[in-house]
Write a protein that holds these residues in place. Structure first.
Motif, PDB file in Angstrom:
ATOM      1  N   VAL A  27      14.283  56.930 -80.501  1.00  0.00           N
ATOM      2  CA  VAL A  27      14.388  55.854 -79.504  1.00  0.00           C
ATOM      3  C   VAL A  27      13.068  55.662 -78.788  1.00  0.00           C
ATOM      4  O   VAL A  27      12.619  54.548 -78.544  1.00  0.00           O
ATOM      5  N   MET A  28      12.437  56.795 -78.469  1.00  0.00           N
ATOM      6  CA  MET A  28      11.115  56.715 -77.840  1.00  0.00           C
ATOM      7  C   MET A  28      10.143  55.973 -78.756  1.00  0.00           C
ATOM      8  O   MET A  28       9.309  55.203 -78.297  1.00  0.00           O
ATOM      9  N   GLY A 796      -2.221  58.143 -71.833  1.00  0.00           N
ATOM     10  CA  GLY A 796      -1.500  59.397 -72.031  1.00  0.00           C
ATOM     11  C   GLY A 796      -0.689  59.446 -73.303  1.00  0.00           C
ATOM     12  O   GLY A 796       0.209  60.281 -73.428  1.00  0.00           O
ATOM     13  N   SER A 797      -0.978  58.577 -74.278  1.00  0.00           N
ATOM     14  CA  SER A 797      -0.177  58.497 -75.493  1.00  0.00           C
ATOM     15  C   SER A 797      -1.068  58.579 -76.725  1.00  0.00           C
ATOM     16  O   SER A 797      -2.225  58.137 -76.707  1.00  0.00           O
ATOM     17  N   VAL A 798      -0.518  59.108 -77.801  1.00  0.00           N
ATOM     18  CA  VAL A 798      -1.277  59.239 -79.036  1.00  0.00           C
ATOM     19  C   VAL A 798      -0.327  59.266 -80.224  1.00  0.00           C
ATOM     20  O   VAL A 798       0.823  59.707 -80.118  1.00  0.00           O
ATOM     21  N   LEU A 799      -0.820  58.771 -81.330  1.00  0.00           N
ATOM     22  CA  LEU A 799      -0.178  58.916 -82.632  1.00  0.00           C
ATOM     23  C   LEU A 799      -1.291  59.324 -83.591  1.00  0.00           C
ATOM     24  O   LEU A 799      -2.292  58.612 -83.717  1.00  0.00           O
ATOM     25  N   GLY A 800      -1.145  60.481 -84.225  1.00  0.00           N
ATOM     26  CA  GLY A 800      -2.250  60.975 -85.041  1.00  0.00           C
ATOM     27  C   GLY A 800      -1.800  61.769 -86.240  1.00  0.00           C
ATOM     28  O   GLY A 800      -0.631  62.149 -86.370  1.00  0.00           O
ATOM     29  N   HIS A 853       4.173  60.229 -76.029  1.00  0.00           N
ATOM     30  CA  HIS A 853       4.256  58.986 -75.258  1.00  0.00           C
ATOM     31  C   HIS A 853       5.231  59.180 -74.107  1.00  0.00           C
ATOM     32  O   HIS A 853       6.191  59.941 -74.196  1.00  0.00           O
ATOM     33  N   THR A 854       4.970  58.477 -73.010  1.00  0.00           N
ATOM     34  CA  THR A 854       5.857  58.469 -71.853  1.00  0.00           C
ATOM     35  C   THR A 854       6.110  57.028 -71.439  1.00  0.00           C
ATOM     36  O   THR A 854       5.174  56.237 -71.293  1.00  0.00           O
ATOM     37  N   LEU A 859      10.548  58.779 -68.812  1.00  0.00           N
ATOM     38  CA  LEU A 859      11.085  59.388 -70.023  1.00  0.00           C
ATOM     39  C   LEU A 859       9.974  59.507 -71.057  1.00  0.00           C
ATOM     40  O   LEU A 859       9.291  58.517 -71.355  1.00  0.00           O
ATOM     41  N   GLY A 860       9.778  60.713 -71.579  1.00  0.00           N
ATOM     42  CA  GLY A 860       8.683  60.930 -72.519  1.00  0.00           C
ATOM     43  C   GLY A 860       9.070  61.860 -73.646  1.00  0.00           C
ATOM     44  O   GLY A 860      10.123  62.512 -73.615  1.00  0.00           O
ATOM     45  N   ALA A 861       8.219  61.925 -74.646  1.00  0.00           N
ATOM     46  CA  ALA A 861       8.475  62.776 -75.799  1.00  0.00           C
ATOM     47  C   ALA A 861       7.154  63.239 -76.417  1.00  0.00           C
ATOM     48  O   ALA A 861       6.130  62.543 -76.340  1.00  0.00           O
TER      49      ALA A 861
END
Length: 992
Positions: A27-28, A796-800, A853-854, A859-861
């Motif tokens: 969902v995040m 504050g988010s990343v995809l790597g 990610h937040t 709500l974050g993951a």
């Protein structure tokens, strides 16, 4: 079928928890994709733990602040680095540093009493992970042989401000971490506001101990108004009862009456290519049940055991740091750290059978292939039949009731002074220090007893039935219902041959000095760094015995007198041991009451005497000189470093070959050493005193070697666009062999024919047996390659993702095999020789995928997945090929997922960790494998006000157990299972 259904039921519960977490992460992910497409600035939600700075920048606090700060440091680094940052003073995100590290991509941990104790990175063993405190080696000693691997149970998490995990090296960093380097950083007073600190109190409750126990900690930092002098002090004290419930097997062997025509096979009927390394049952037979049924051509364990270990652990951590800044350009810092653990434990073990499947074996059950024993039944035959019809009727010696009592202490002290000088474009720093750790038991005492009474006039069985079976991934044992009462009635005897005291104490010390010089420039070359480091390490080990003398003048041990075999009812608990929520099942669990037993020995024979084996030497010296040069470059979009580290290592070893000659065991019978011996007080034969039956020959061994390594490294980061980064790295890394593997000392035992005659029923075979180190081991080395991509799509988010590969040489594998060696000037075959050997070449390669990610409302993951593929390599010892093995410590998959929700007042975090099958050492010619393991933890906190907060955690919510099996063709060769419990923590912290 029942076993399979139960396993499915347990697995389903954990799967539901994991699925819930992963759905939350999914969902995040959907929300993240939508948010990443939005061009408009993010709006702040009313409940989110954040605010706005005067310039409009979003400001976050709490846990979200810590993970965003960690991500920022990762992004700014030149190398492949993962960072964990405490959200506030005294608020590390997990109860244990290792538990936090397991959430880093590619990291798996080993546990001790449910706590993370050792760290492995990218599928390599924990000995290949270098752990440092503020950039330098920190000595830790376990309760036995010394190790390079750091024991994280020593370290209070609330002393740590951040942890950096380097997966690609830089020339400026110490060598020694083939898997990676973990740098633990502590706080310094000049970096903090004056009179900053915290006080916390916490309690922990475990389902295995049923105890609620305390932890208190605090830290205080002060600096003067001029910010030129500061002092920081901190301490943590913790009491904890750990209860570990486990099951295991001893020495899996292939049982056959015809080895030539019925060799060992896997479950598919395929013989093993390395048949010489396979363990065959010592008597070269199968087994025959009481009804005459013959069993042949199958795998079976020598014995199966269940164990309860009760440990009382007291941990103390102390930090004292002082800083002085005499000028604006010079800062001097002095650090002192003391980490101490007192471990007192008792373990109680039930074992079936004590040895072999003879008179009492009534039958067994097998796996689907019919080649692996899955259960065995033992019973006393009907009166007047079987061995009860003999002139001297037999007694069933199972279950063997044994245990161990240990008083241990581990202490680590580290002191260093460092200075930093900075003027214009020049920076210089130095550090000198010493770290030293000692550890081991002051007393370790073992006892074994049997539920039977055998004297010259009486043979009485205290137990009539013993059954074991592999069920639900563990072991179930069943006994006669009157077993406990019979023991209370005095139907038991001490096995004096398996009773006695011993200890192994180790010391690790390293002195070090380092200097680093940096010159900064304008332009493509950002700075040039050069430096040198000296390390002088020492490792030693002392072993000895603890003896109670019945006659101090003649040093007659109490075990060598008739009284030593007497098993008084008070030596046992008056009721079966209970509170067994996992690990195994048993119809009854009689246990040894060590307090009563030791009180009896002290009152009867006086205090025990420590007998040090001064002739048994173990001293390792290691002097290391290292120098490096590193060029750091930078443009608007490209940055990185290129460096070379040159390291010279000189190792010396002085150890002792100890030869034990077992000349005899029992007092000779009327016909000499090969006639039936007289019966002793414990129901076994009358034993010859130790000093009369055993000769020991000590032979000192001096060894030395020196080698030089050239370790180039290259790291580059390219900012393709403001939110997209590519990274690459190439380097060569090494890790030196473990301290215990370096000492070439051998411990060898020769069993004479007279000894074998007396002990054959317990598996004694003639000839030489033993174990030893391997001073000729080469350093573990590897060329490693990394390629990564990182998309910072939001604050504050990343995809790597990172691709990695290690081309490994000379990896180290534990072995047990028959080996020809020179002993006392003769070439002999040492049977079942346990040692270490170098593998040839192998590769470890894989991919890490991660995201963080937040959402705006808190709500974050965080989620990451690692896939690691390792090859199989040849293993050689003394130039002789002895088999193949995958990389020890490697795991194919690892998944971590955390979901959290945070407001100004409240934080709730759920974490799921799963690692795949892990390769361990070799036993019985086959690799040991850890089964896949998964665990869910919960953490929560509530801020009453800005200074006072409440915390709560549940560790191992899923009540997960750690299992192992033997061989890669099936899980049916059960090896071990461990349950350390579910823990709940509640606490309060006051920050000021």
């Amino acid at each position: 079928m029942t076993i399979g259904c139960e396993e499915t039921r347990i697995g389903s519960g954990r799967t539901r928890l994991a699925r819930a977490l992963l759905i939350s992460v999914s969902v995040m992910g959907v929300a993240t994709a939508a948010q990443a497409q939005e061009a408009a600035p993010q709006q702040q939600a009313a409940g989110a733990p954040q605010g706005s700075a005067p310039d409009g920048t979003i400001v976050v606090t709490g846990y979200r602040q810590s993970i965003e700060q960690s991500l920022r440091q990762k992004r700014e680094a030149n190398a492949f680095v993962d960072v964990i940052t405490a959200e506030d003073i005294g608020k590390f995100p997990d109860k244990n540093v290792a538990d936090s590290l397991q959430r880093v991509p590619g990291v798996i941990i080993e546990r001790d009493g449910g706590e993370g104790s050792k760290v492995s990175i990218r599928g390599l063993s924990s000995d290949l992970t270098l752990t440092q405190l503020n950039g330098n080696f920190i000595a830790s000693a376990d309760s036995g042989d010394p190790s390079r691997s750091f024991n994280y149970t020593l370290l209070p998490a609330n002393m740590i401000s951040s942890v950096e995990t380097f997966k690609s090296p830089e020339a400026r960093l110490d060598e020694g971490g083939v898997g990676g380097t973990v740098i633990l950083k502590t706080r310094r007073p000049l970096d903090l506001e004056p009179w900053t600190g915290f006080v916390s109190a916490e309690g922990v409750y475990a389902d295995v101990s049923k105890k609620f126990e305390p932890q208190v900690s605090g830290q205080l930092s002060w600096r003067n108004p001029d910010e030129t002098f500061g002092i920081l002090v901190g301490a943590t004290y913790q009491e904890r009862r750990n209860r570990t419930l486990s099951a295991g097997t001893e020495t899996w062997s292939w049982w056959t009456y015809d080895r030539a025509n019925e060799p060992a096979t896997d479950i598919n009927g395929n013989p093993y290519a390395n048949d010489d390394a396979i363990t065959y049952w010592a008597e070269n037979t199968g087994a025959t049940a009481q009804d005459g049924t013959r069993y042949s051509g199958y795998w079976a364990p020598q014995a199966v055991s269940e164990s309860i270990q009760d440990q009382q652990r007291k941990r103390l951590g102390i930090q004292a740091t002082a800083q002085w800044k005499p000028t604006d350009e010079l800062t001097l810092t002095a650090n002192y750290f003391r980490f101490q653990i007192k471990n007192n434990f008792t373990s109680n073990v039930l074992k079936i059978p004590e040895w072999g499947y003879r008179n009492f074996f009534t039958g067994g059950t097998f796996d689907d292939s019919g080649t692996i024993l899955q259960g065995a039944n033992f019973a006393v035959p009907p009166a007047g039949t079987g061995c009860l019809a003999q002139a001297s009727p037999c007694t069933m010696e199972t279950p063997q009731i044994s245990g161990q009592y240990s008083r241990e202490k581990i202490t680590s002290n580290t002191f260093d002074i460092n200075g930093e000088y900075e003027h214009d474009r020049f920076k210089a720093s130095f550090v000198v220090g010493k770290t030293r750790a000692t550890g081991g038991p002051s007393l370790r005492f073992s006892v074994a007893a049997k539920p039977r009474l055998t004297t010259a006039t009486q043979n009485t069985n205290g137990n009539l039935v013993s059954d074991w079976a592999f069920k639900n991934g563990s072991v179930d044992m069943q006994f006669s219902p009157e077993l406990q009462q019979n023991i209370m009635n005095g139907i038991a005897q001490i096995d004096v041959g398996s009773t006695g005291g011993s200890y192994t104490n180790s010391m690790i010390e390293q002195k070090y000095a380092q200097i680093d010089l940096t010159r900064s420039f304008d332009g493509f070359i950002d700075s040039v760094q050069v430096g040198a480091k000296w390390r002088d390490g020492k490792v030693s080990r002392k072993i000895g015995r603890a003896e109670w003398y019945a006659d101090p003048a003649s040093e007659l041990r109490y075990q060598d007198t008739p009284g030593g075999a007497v098993a008084r009812p008070e030596f046992f608990y008056d009721k079966p041991m209970g509170n067994i929520p996992g690990g195994f099942t048993a119809s009854s669990f009689p246990g040894i009451n060590f307090n009563n037993y030791l009180d009896y020995l002290n009152n009867t024979y006086g205090d025990y005497v420590r007998v040090e084996e001064d002739q048994n030497l173990y001293h390792i010296g290691e002097k290391i000189w290292a120098g490096y040069a590193q060029v750091n470059f930078k443009t608007d979009t490209l940055r990185g470093n290129l460096g070379l580290r040159i390291v010279n290592t000189k190792q010396t070893g002085r150890s002792t070959d100890t030869l034990y000659y077992q000349d005899d065991y029992c007092v000779n019978g009327p016909g000499g050493p090969f006639s039936p011996p007289p019966q002793g007080a414990d129901g076994n034969c009358l034993v010859i005193p130790l000093d009369d039956r055993e000769r020991r020959v000590f032979s000192a061994v001096d060894e030395s070697k020196s080698y030089t390594d050239f370790l180039p490294s290259f790291n580059v980061s390219w900012e393709v666009r403001p939110d997209l980064m590519l990274r690459g790295a190439v380097s060569k890394v090494i890790a030196r062999p473990g301290y215990n593997d370096l000492a070439g000392a051998r411990s060898l035992t020769f069993n004479s024919d007279a000894f074998v005659y007396d002990r054959q029923q317990f598996g004694a075979r003639p000839g030489w047996f033993g174990n030893g180190g391997n001073f000729d081991l080469k350093p573990f080395s590897a060329w490693q390659y990394d390629l990564g991509i990182e998309w910072y799509f939001h604050q504050g988010s990343v995809l790597g993702a990172t691709l990695f590969r290690k081309d490994v040489s000379d990896f180290i594998v534990p072995l047990v095999l028959d080996l020809t060696q020179t002993v006392a000037g003769e070439q002999v075959v040492v049977q079942q020789y346990s040692t270490q050997a170098n593998g040839s070449k192998a590769k470890s390669q894989g991919i890490e995928v991660y995201a963080q990610h937040t959402l705006s409302f808190g709500l974050g993951a965080q989620v990451n997945f690692t896939y690691n593929d390792t090859s199989v390599a040849e293993i050689a010892l003394d130039g002789q090929a002895v088999g193949t093995s995958p990389l020890v410590g490697s795991a194919k998959t690892q998944l971590n997922a955390s979901v959290f929700w945070e407001t100004d007042k409240f934080l709730l975090r759920a974490s799921y960790n799963r690692r795949g099958k892990v390769v361990r050492g070799i036993a019985s010619g086959l690799n040991i494998y850890d089964d896949p393991y998964e665990q869910v933890d919960l953490n929560a906190s509530y801020n009453i006000n800005e200074k006072l907060s409440l915390t709560a955690s549940v560790i191992n919510l899923t009540k997960s157990e750690q299992r192992q099996h033997l061989g890669n063709d099936t899980k049916d060769r059960f090896y071990s299972n461990v349950y350390a419990g579910r823990r709940a923590y509640v606490g309060v912290t006051y920050n000021f």
